[in-house]
Scaffold this active site. Sequence first.
Site, short mmCIF file in Angstrom:
data_model
loop_
_atom_site.label_atom_id
_atom_site.label_comp_id
_atom_site.label_asym_id
_atom_site.label_seq_id
_atom_site.Cartn_x
_atom_site.Cartn_y
_atom_site.Cartn_z
N VAL A 58 -11.39 0.29 0.64
CA VAL A 58 -11.28 -0.51 1.86
C VAL A 58 -10.72 -1.88 1.48
O VAL A 58 -11.20 -2.50 0.53
CB VAL A 58 -12.66 -0.68 2.55
CG1 VAL A 58 -12.53 -1.49 3.82
CG2 VAL A 58 -13.29 0.68 2.84
N ILE A 84 -13.19 -1.81 -3.44
CA ILE A 84 -12.52 -2.87 -2.68
C ILE A 84 -11.06 -2.96 -3.09
O ILE A 84 -10.72 -3.12 -4.26
CB ILE A 84 -13.22 -4.24 -2.92
CG1 ILE A 84 -14.68 -4.17 -2.46
CG2 ILE A 84 -12.47 -5.34 -2.19
CD1 ILE A 84 -14.89 -3.90 -0.98
N LYS A 85 -10.22 -2.85 -2.07
CA LYS A 85 -8.78 -2.95 -2.30
C LYS A 85 -8.37 -4.41 -2.18
O LYS A 85 -8.66 -5.07 -1.17
CB LYS A 85 -8.05 -2.13 -1.24
CG LYS A 85 -7.05 -1.15 -1.80
CD LYS A 85 -6.52 -0.29 -0.67
CE LYS A 85 -5.29 0.45 -1.11
NZ LYS A 85 -4.72 1.23 0.01
N ILE A 86 -7.72 -4.91 -3.23
CA ILE A 86 -7.32 -6.32 -3.27
C ILE A 86 -5.81 -6.37 -3.51
O ILE A 86 -5.33 -5.77 -4.47
CB ILE A 86 -8.04 -7.05 -4.44
CG1 ILE A 86 -9.55 -6.87 -4.36
CG2 ILE A 86 -7.58 -8.49 -4.54
CD1 ILE A 86 -10.32 -8.01 -3.81
#
Length: 222
Positions: A58, A84-86
Amino acid sequence: MMQIYLDSANLEEIEEALSWGVISGITTNPTLMAKETGESAPLVEKICRMLGKNPVSVEVLSTAAEDMVKEAKRIANLSSNIVIKIPMGIEGLKAVYQLSQGGKGIKCNVTLVFSVNQAILAARAGAAYVSPFVGRLDDIGWDGVGLVKEMADIFAKHKIGAAIIAASIRHPRHVREVAAAGAHIATVPFSVLKQMVNHPLTDLGVERFLRDWAQARPEEVF
Ligand code: G3P
């Protein structure tokens, strides 16, 4: 063996793809989430429950490292299988570095990767996953699969532990080529997943088997 993730936030697509037994994770992005109705947090929670222990990526929307970290913690609190998509960049690297510290760090997937140098930096900062965008590189006349191959060779040579998720997959040939190039994971849209199943000779073959059986033994069943 290369894993296949579904690049989707659509519950029907996810449910159907999971029932085929071929999906090991989900990746989403703001564009995919925006297509769905209702609030994002309950949707993410539902997707996470459907995936069991398998990862669900996400993406954060913040752009400053400190805000990304805060947002990432809020998102990660929704479920234990969230990654976590960064987005790649200096702020992104700082956020990944902070989030991945310590044994209980939050797993990060650095997205929007278009070069080997970006991939190396993402992995050094602590990313568990690095996502090169194959299709978007092809769109500008570059070689998306070539990037995946170069990344895979360098990661293997230097024993870099981050998993390469080949993203922005546009057609089944991409999947075959990133598998050959050494991607650990290909994240595919549902449309491509369906295309991967099909072959005209398979359909013709089934049709012929059924016809031959029906002609010779119309009454007999196992
Ligand atoms: O989730 C990231 C990536 O797969 C997006 O693909 O088709 O929008 O370039 P695309």
